[in-house]
Every structure is written in structure tokens, then in C-alpha cells.
Write a protein that holds these residues in place. Structure first.
Motif, PDB file in Angstrom:
ATOM      1  N   ILE A  75       0.826  -1.213   0.000  1.00 56.62           N
ATOM      2  CA  ILE A  75       0.000   0.000   0.000  1.00 56.62           C
ATOM      3  C   ILE A  75       0.857   1.259   0.000  1.00 56.62           C
ATOM      4  CG2 ILE A  75      -1.707   1.329   1.299  1.00 56.62           C
ATOM      5  CD1 ILE A  75      -2.795  -1.329   2.365  1.00 56.62           C
ATOM      6  N   ALA A  76       1.838   1.320   0.872  1.00 48.62           N
ATOM      7  CA  ALA A  76       2.587   2.563   1.077  1.00 48.62           C
ATOM      8  C   ALA A  76       3.459   2.929  -0.116  1.00 48.62           C
ATOM      9  CB  ALA A  76       3.443   2.454   2.341  1.00 48.62           C
ATOM     10  N   ILE A  77       4.164   1.972  -0.687  1.00 48.42           N
ATOM     11  CA  ILE A  77       5.083   2.293  -1.790  1.00 48.42           C
ATOM     12  C   ILE A  77       4.338   2.780  -3.030  1.00 48.42           C
ATOM     13  CG2 ILE A  77       6.796   1.320  -3.371  1.00 48.42           C
ATOM     14  CD1 ILE A  77       7.827  -0.384  -1.089  1.00 48.42           C
ATOM     15  N   PRO A  78       3.279   2.078  -3.497  1.00 50.41           N
ATOM     16  CA  PRO A  78       2.523   2.633  -4.637  1.00 50.41           C
ATOM     17  C   PRO A  78       1.919   4.001  -4.348  1.00 50.41           C
ATOM     18  CG  PRO A  78       1.992   0.323  -4.332  1.00 50.41           C
ATOM     19  CD  PRO A  78       2.795   0.723  -3.148  1.00 50.41           C
ATOM     20  N   LEU A  79       1.389   4.209  -3.132  1.00 46.32           N
ATOM     21  CA  LEU A  79       0.830   5.519  -2.796  1.00 46.32           C
ATOM     22  C   LEU A  79       1.903   6.593  -2.792  1.00 46.32           C
ATOM     23  CD1 LEU A  79      -1.729   4.764   0.080  1.00 46.32           C
ATOM     24  CD2 LEU A  79      -2.208   5.357  -2.296  1.00 46.32           C
ATOM     25  N   GLY A  80       3.102   6.253  -2.315  1.00 49.74           N
ATOM     26  CA  GLY A  80       4.190   7.218  -2.328  1.00 49.74           C
ATOM     27  C   GLY A  80       4.599   7.600  -3.729  1.00 49.74           C
ATOM     28  N   ILE A 108       2.656   7.394  -6.495  1.00 52.40           N
ATOM     29  CA  ILE A 108       1.559   8.176  -7.093  1.00 52.40           C
ATOM     30  C   ILE A 108       1.553   9.594  -6.556  1.00 52.40           C
ATOM     31  CG2 ILE A 108      -0.962   8.367  -7.206  1.00 52.40           C
ATOM     32  CD1 ILE A 108      -1.072   5.298  -7.146  1.00 52.40           C
ATOM     33  N   SER A 109       1.756   9.741  -5.259  1.00 52.85           N
ATOM     34  CA  SER A 109       1.756  11.066  -4.655  1.00 52.85           C
ATOM     35  C   SER A 109       2.887  11.928  -5.190  1.00 52.85           C
ATOM     36  CB  SER A 109       1.870  10.932  -3.136  1.00 52.85           C
ATOM     37  OG  SER A 109       1.846  12.188  -2.510  1.00 52.85           O
ATOM     38  N   ALA A 110       4.061  11.324  -5.435  1.00 49.76           N
ATOM     39  CA  ALA A 110       5.206  12.084  -5.940  1.00 49.76           C
ATOM     40  C   ALA A 110       5.028  12.479  -7.400  1.00 49.76           C
ATOM     41  CB  ALA A 110       6.478  11.265  -5.770  1.00 49.76           C
ATOM     42  N   THR A 111       4.478  11.565  -8.201  1.00 47.40           N
ATOM     43  CA  THR A 111       4.305  11.872  -9.621  1.00 47.40           C
ATOM     44  C   THR A 111       3.174  12.867  -9.869  1.00 47.40           C
ATOM     45  OG1 THR A 111       2.888   9.912  -9.822  1.00 47.40           O
ATOM     46  CG2 THR A 111       5.215   9.660 -10.370  1.00 47.40           C
ATOM     47  N   LYS A 112       2.279  13.023  -8.904  1.00 43.88           N
ATOM     48  CA  LYS A 112       1.189  13.994  -9.017  1.00 43.88           C
ATOM     49  C   LYS A 112       1.287  15.035  -7.907  1.00 43.88           C
ATOM     50  CE  LYS A 112      -1.926  10.669 -11.211  1.00 43.88           C
ATOM     51  NZ  LYS A 112      -3.266  10.034 -11.199  1.00 43.88           N
ATOM     52  N   ASP A 121      -2.420  13.991  -4.544  1.00 46.94           N
ATOM     53  CA  ASP A 121      -1.306  14.143  -3.620  1.00 46.94           C
ATOM     54  C   ASP A 121      -1.794  14.595  -2.247  1.00 46.94           C
ATOM     55  OD1 ASP A 121       1.237  14.365  -2.532  1.00 46.94           O
ATOM     56  OD2 ASP A 121       1.563  16.368  -3.353  1.00 46.94           O
ATOM     57  N   TYR A 122      -2.665  15.580  -2.228  1.00 48.17           N
ATOM     58  CA  TYR A 122      -3.182  16.085  -0.956  1.00 48.17           C
ATOM     59  C   TYR A 122      -4.009  15.019  -0.231  1.00 48.17           C
ATOM     60  CZ  TYR A 122      -1.710  20.776  -2.301  1.00 48.17           C
ATOM     61  OH  TYR A 122      -0.957  21.869  -2.650  1.00 48.17           O
ATOM     62  N   ALA A 123      -4.796  14.260  -0.989  1.00 46.37           N
ATOM     63  CA  ALA A 123      -5.626  13.230  -0.371  1.00 46.37           C
ATOM     64  C   ALA A 123      -4.768  12.122   0.245  1.00 46.37           C
ATOM     65  CB  ALA A 123      -6.588  12.642  -1.404  1.00 46.37           C
ATOM     66  N   VAL A 124      -3.768  11.656  -0.524  1.00 48.12           N
ATOM     67  CA  VAL A 124      -2.888  10.597  -0.025  1.00 48.12           C
ATOM     68  C   VAL A 124      -2.103  11.083   1.183  1.00 48.12           C
ATOM     69  CG1 VAL A 124      -0.881   9.189  -0.584  1.00 48.12           C
ATOM     70  CG2 VAL A 124      -2.717   9.440  -2.251  1.00 48.12           C
ATOM     71  N   THR A 125      -1.592  12.305   1.117  1.00 51.49           N
ATOM     72  CA  THR A 125      -0.819  12.852   2.234  1.00 51.49           C
ATOM     73  C   THR A 125      -1.681  12.998   3.487  1.00 51.49           C
ATOM     74  OG1 THR A 125       0.588  14.065   0.681  1.00 51.49           O
ATOM     75  CG2 THR A 125       0.622  14.776   2.979  1.00 51.49           C
ATOM     76  N   THR A 126      -2.920  13.442   3.294  1.00 50.98           N
ATOM     77  CA  THR A 126      -3.824  13.588   4.443  1.00 50.98           C
ATOM     78  C   THR A 126      -4.102  12.251   5.108  1.00 50.98           C
ATOM     79  OG1 THR A 126      -4.888  15.509   3.415  1.00 50.98           O
ATOM     80  CG2 THR A 126      -6.092  14.388   5.173  1.00 50.98           C
ATOM     81  N   ILE A 127      -4.366  11.225   4.302  1.00 52.18           N
ATOM     82  CA  ILE A 127      -4.622   9.895   4.847  1.00 52.18           C
ATOM     83  C   ILE A 127      -3.400   9.373   5.586  1.00 52.18           C
ATOM     84  CG2 ILE A 127      -5.121   7.499   4.248  1.00 52.18           C
ATOM     85  CD1 ILE A 127      -6.781   8.554   1.899  1.00 52.18           C
ATOM     86  N   ALA A 128      -2.217   9.595   5.003  1.00 42.76           N
ATOM     87  CA  ALA A 128      -0.985   9.131   5.637  1.00 42.76           C
ATOM     88  C   ALA A 128      -0.758   9.829   6.971  1.00 42.76           C
ATOM     89  CB  ALA A 128       0.197   9.365   4.709  1.00 42.76           C
ATOM     90  N   MET A 132       5.084   5.636   3.441  1.00 49.11           N
ATOM     91  CA  MET A 132       4.599   6.356   2.269  1.00 49.11           C
ATOM     92  C   MET A 132       5.284   7.713   2.124  1.00 49.11           C
ATOM     93  SD  MET A 132       2.598   8.825   0.793  1.00 49.11           S
ATOM     94  CE  MET A 132       1.580   9.462   2.107  1.00 49.11           C
ATOM     95  N   ARG A 133       5.411   8.450   3.217  1.00 41.37           N
ATOM     96  CA  ARG A 133       6.073   9.750   3.182  1.00 41.37           C
ATOM     97  C   ARG A 133       7.543   9.605   2.811  1.00 41.37           C
ATOM     98  NH1 ARG A 133       3.604  14.292   2.669  1.00 41.37           N
ATOM     99  NH2 ARG A 133       5.178  15.363   3.909  1.00 41.37           N
ATOM    100  N   TYR A 134       8.188   8.565   3.318  1.00 41.33           N
ATOM    101  CA  TYR A 134       9.591   8.330   2.988  1.00 41.33           C
ATOM    102  C   TYR A 134       9.748   8.019   1.503  1.00 41.33           C
ATOM    103  CZ  TYR A 134      14.347   6.530   3.526  1.00 41.33           C
ATOM    104  OH  TYR A 134      15.700   6.327   3.414  1.00 41.33           O
ATOM    105  N   CYS A 135       8.852   7.182   0.976  1.00 39.45           N
ATOM    106  CA  CYS A 135       8.894   6.843  -0.452  1.00 39.45           C
ATOM    107  C   CYS A 135       8.621   8.078  -1.308  1.00 39.45           C
ATOM    108  CB  CYS A 135       7.884   5.741  -0.739  1.00 39.45           C
ATOM    109  SG  CYS A 135       7.800   5.239  -2.468  1.00 39.45           S
ATOM    110  N   ARG A 136       7.655   8.888  -0.911  1.00 34.52           N
ATOM    111  CA  ARG A 136       7.323  10.091  -1.669  1.00 34.52           C
ATOM    112  C   ARG A 136       8.500  11.066  -1.701  1.00 34.52           C
ATOM    113  NH1 ARG A 136       5.601  15.242  -0.562  1.00 34.52           N
ATOM    114  NH2 ARG A 136       4.144  16.187  -2.059  1.00 34.52           N
ATOM    115  N   THR A 137       9.140  11.271  -0.551  1.00 40.15           N
ATOM    116  CA  THR A 137      10.259  12.215  -0.485  1.00 40.15           C
ATOM    117  C   THR A 137      11.419  11.759  -1.374  1.00 40.15           C
ATOM    118  OG1 THR A 137       9.666  12.815   1.781  1.00 40.15           O
ATOM    119  CG2 THR A 137      11.905  13.314   1.069  1.00 40.15           C
ATOM    120  N   ASN A 138      11.760  10.467  -1.311  1.00 37.43           N
ATOM    121  CA  ASN A 138      12.853   9.961  -2.142  1.00 37.43           C
ATOM    122  C   ASN A 138      12.500   9.994  -3.625  1.00 37.43           C
ATOM    123  OD1 ASN A 138      15.223   8.661  -0.441  1.00 37.43           O
ATOM    124  ND2 ASN A 138      13.348   8.224   0.655  1.00 37.43           N
TER     125      ASN A 138
END
Length: 322
Positions: free
Chosen positions: A114-119, A121-125, A131-138, A205-211
Motif C-alpha cells: 500500500i505505502a510504496i505505490p501511494l508514495g 503516485i503522490s510524488a508523480t502527481k 497528492d493532498y488526499a494521499v498525504t492527508t490519509i498518511a 509512504m512519506r519516505y517513499c514520496r520524499t525519495n
């Protein structure tokens, strides 16, 4: 590589020694001990009986003397006998760690899926509604206390809907066997797995998004796009593969924690794992089990850190461990 591993093992030995000294000193200085716990409220207990119990459990020894006796037993492969369980500590841990494992392992797999795909998707968008929705849920998952979220799930799925067990490892007064027993235990583990999964995906998820964002801003990514490669190839063939390098080390470091248990979650759901037993040991002043479980967790942490470092060198040949 091997020199690095041997040196880390040598340093880890001294780290464990220091941890054991600190933990034992803190336990002995605690205001409640095992003898006072089992004798409190009993008017028939005399001071002579209390003194005999203290002598029996080694509580009359000074802190250095008690620690020396415990360390001497460890050197001989004996972690002592649990005051509460009345069994050798090593046997208690080895029997209960598998309950913790089968609760933590599904949550570990779900966090990855769950976390890696969401990260990604959040980074590419970035800065989009997604991005805001995924970040809020995280962030909600990271902010929720485990006991509060567990209570909500118990209220909804156990009390209101009545579709999942409230607590425990298996249904009481029913003797399941074989596959039926496995299904019953799996049903009891659904809620604790949900708690561990939701509370764990936020940080990963946040770690994956940042990287992923850092990699997407690299020059070679812009070059790949300038060559006319499709966005999927740019993201998943070039960017995502390099993002996995630090993520693999994080996941490797999380593996030993699968056996260490989750004290609060196990306590809420009545899972008789390492964490729940450690919680009861803390309440009763069970020194041998507290020491044994603490050293078990400390050893797993050191192993996880070492495996994480080695994996980083494996997935990224440019890294040289010295």
C-alpha cells in the motif's frame, strides 16, 4: 565487506552489554517489585515471609551483585526463569514470538503493497488533489494513537456489526483443529493487523514520496524525458528503481521487528505475544523476563541495522562498506 560486518558485530556486543546494565539498574530501582506485587493486600503475609521471598528471587542482592549473577547465567546460555510464567525465559520468548510474528508479518506485507505505490503516485502527481488526499490519509494514520484506533475498530466491527472477534487468539469454548483452527486464528488477527497496517503505512509512504521527488528532479530524469521516453518508463524504469535503494534498507531494518511484538496492540487485543507478555512482566516486576525480552529486542534491532547496511551495499554497488 566482511571486515565491516565483523567490526559491527564486535561493537554490537558492547552495545548490548551497556543496554543490559542500564535496563537492569532501572528495573531494580523501580518502586514495585515482584514480591511486593504478589504479597500486597494479603494480611496473612508476614515480614519474615517477605524476606524469604526476596531471598528466593534474588531481590536482596545489590544491583551490581544481581547484575553479575544474571550476566553469569547469560554467559552460560541461561536467561533465567520467568517469575510469572514459571518457565525458562528463552522458552517463553521462543513460544510467544510466533504469535507476534503472525500478527506483524501480514501488516508488514500490506504496508509494502500500500505505502510504496501511494508514495509513487503522490510524488508523480505533486500538489494535485490526489497528492493532498494521499498525504492527508498518511498523516491521519501517523497521528492516530494505536489504542484509540483499535478501540474504534473494536466498536465498529465487533460491537456494532458483530462480524469480527473483540480480542483473543481463538474462540473460547470451541476446540477447532487443523485448517478450521487456522481460519479462526486468522479471523482474530484481522483487527490487530488493520491497526498495525494503517499506523505503519504513513511513515513509509512519506519516505517513499520524499525519495521519489528527489530522484524525479535529477538531471538524468530530465534527459530521459528529453529523449522522448514515455512517462511510465521514466517513472517506473528509471526513477522508481533508484528510489528503491534507500527503501530496501528501511524494509530490511523492519524485518527483525516482526518478532519483537507490538506491546500496546497486543495488550488491547489480548494477543499472547512477546509484547503482551512483556507488558505483564513490567506490571509485576518480572526481572528475568524483562531482561530477556529487552535483550531479545535489542539484538533484533542491531541485526536489523546490520542487515539494512549490508542491503544498501548490495542494491547500490557504488556504496562501499568500510
Amino acid at each position: 565487506m566482511w571486515q565491516y560486518v565483523v567490526r559491527r558485530i564486535f561493537i554490537g556486543f558492547w552495545v548490548l552489554l551497556g543496554v543490559s546494565m542500564i535496563v537492569y539498574s532501572l528495573i531494580r530501582m523501580a518502586p514495585v517489585d515482584y514480591v511486593s506485587t504478589i504479597t500486597s493486600g494479603n494480611p496473612e503475609v508476614t515480614q519474615e515471609m517477605i524476606d524469604n521471598l526476596n531471598e528466593l528471587y534474588g531481590l536482596n542482592d545489590s544491583v551490581p551483585e544481581g547484575y553479575a549473577k544474571w550476566l553469569g547465567g547469560v554467559v552460560q546460555g541461561d536467561l533465567g526463569t520467568s517469575f510469572v510464567e514459571k518457565q525458562p525465559v528463552a522458552e517463553v520468548i521462543s513460544s510467544k514470538m510466533w504469535y507476534s510474528f503472525w500478527m506483524s508479518f501480514p501488516a508488514y506485507i500490506l504496508q509494502i503493497l500500500i505505502a510504496i505505490p501511494l508514495g509513487v503516485i503522490s510524488a508523480t502527481k505533486q500538489y494535485s488533489k490526489t497528492d493532498y488526499a494521499v498525504t492527508t490519509i498518511a498523516l491521519m494514520g501517523m497521528s492516530l494513537p494505536s489504542f484509540f484506533f483499535a478501540a474504534i475498530l473494536q466498536r465498529i466491527f465487533s460491537q456494532w456489526l458483530g462480524i469480527l472477534p473483540l480480542s483473543g487468539m481463538k474462540t473460547a469454548r470451541i476446540d477447532y483443529e487443523g485448517f478450521a483452527l487456522m481460519l479462526d486464528m486468522a479471523k482474530h488477527l484481522i483487527l490487530p493487523v488493520m491497526v498495525l497496517t494503517v499506523l505503519g503505512i504513513g511513515g513509509l509512504m512519506r519516505y517513499c514520496r520524499t525519495n521519489m521527488l528527489e530522484v524525479l528532479n535529477e538531471d538524468y530524469i530530465r534527459t530521459a524525458r528529453a529523449k522522448g521516453l514515455s512517462e511510465n518508463k521514466v517513472v517506473y524504469k528509471h526513477a522508481f528503481r533508484n528510489t528503491l535503494i534507500p527503501i530496501v534498507t528501511i524494509l530490511g531494518g523492519m524485518i527483525p521487528g516482526l518478532f519483537a511484538g507490538a506491546m500496546i496492540t497486543e495488550g488491547i487485543f489480548g494477543i499472547d505475544g512477546v509484547g503482551y507478555t512483556a507488558l505483564n512482566a513490567l506490571r509485576s516486576g518480572d526481572i528475568p523476563y524483562i531482561m530477556g525480552s529487552t535483550m531479545f529486542m535489542a539484538t533484533l534491532t542491531l541485526i536489523g541495522t546490520l542487515v539494512s547496511d549490508v542491503l544498501y551495499g548490495v542494491v547500490d554497488p557504488r556504496v562501499r562498506l568500510k
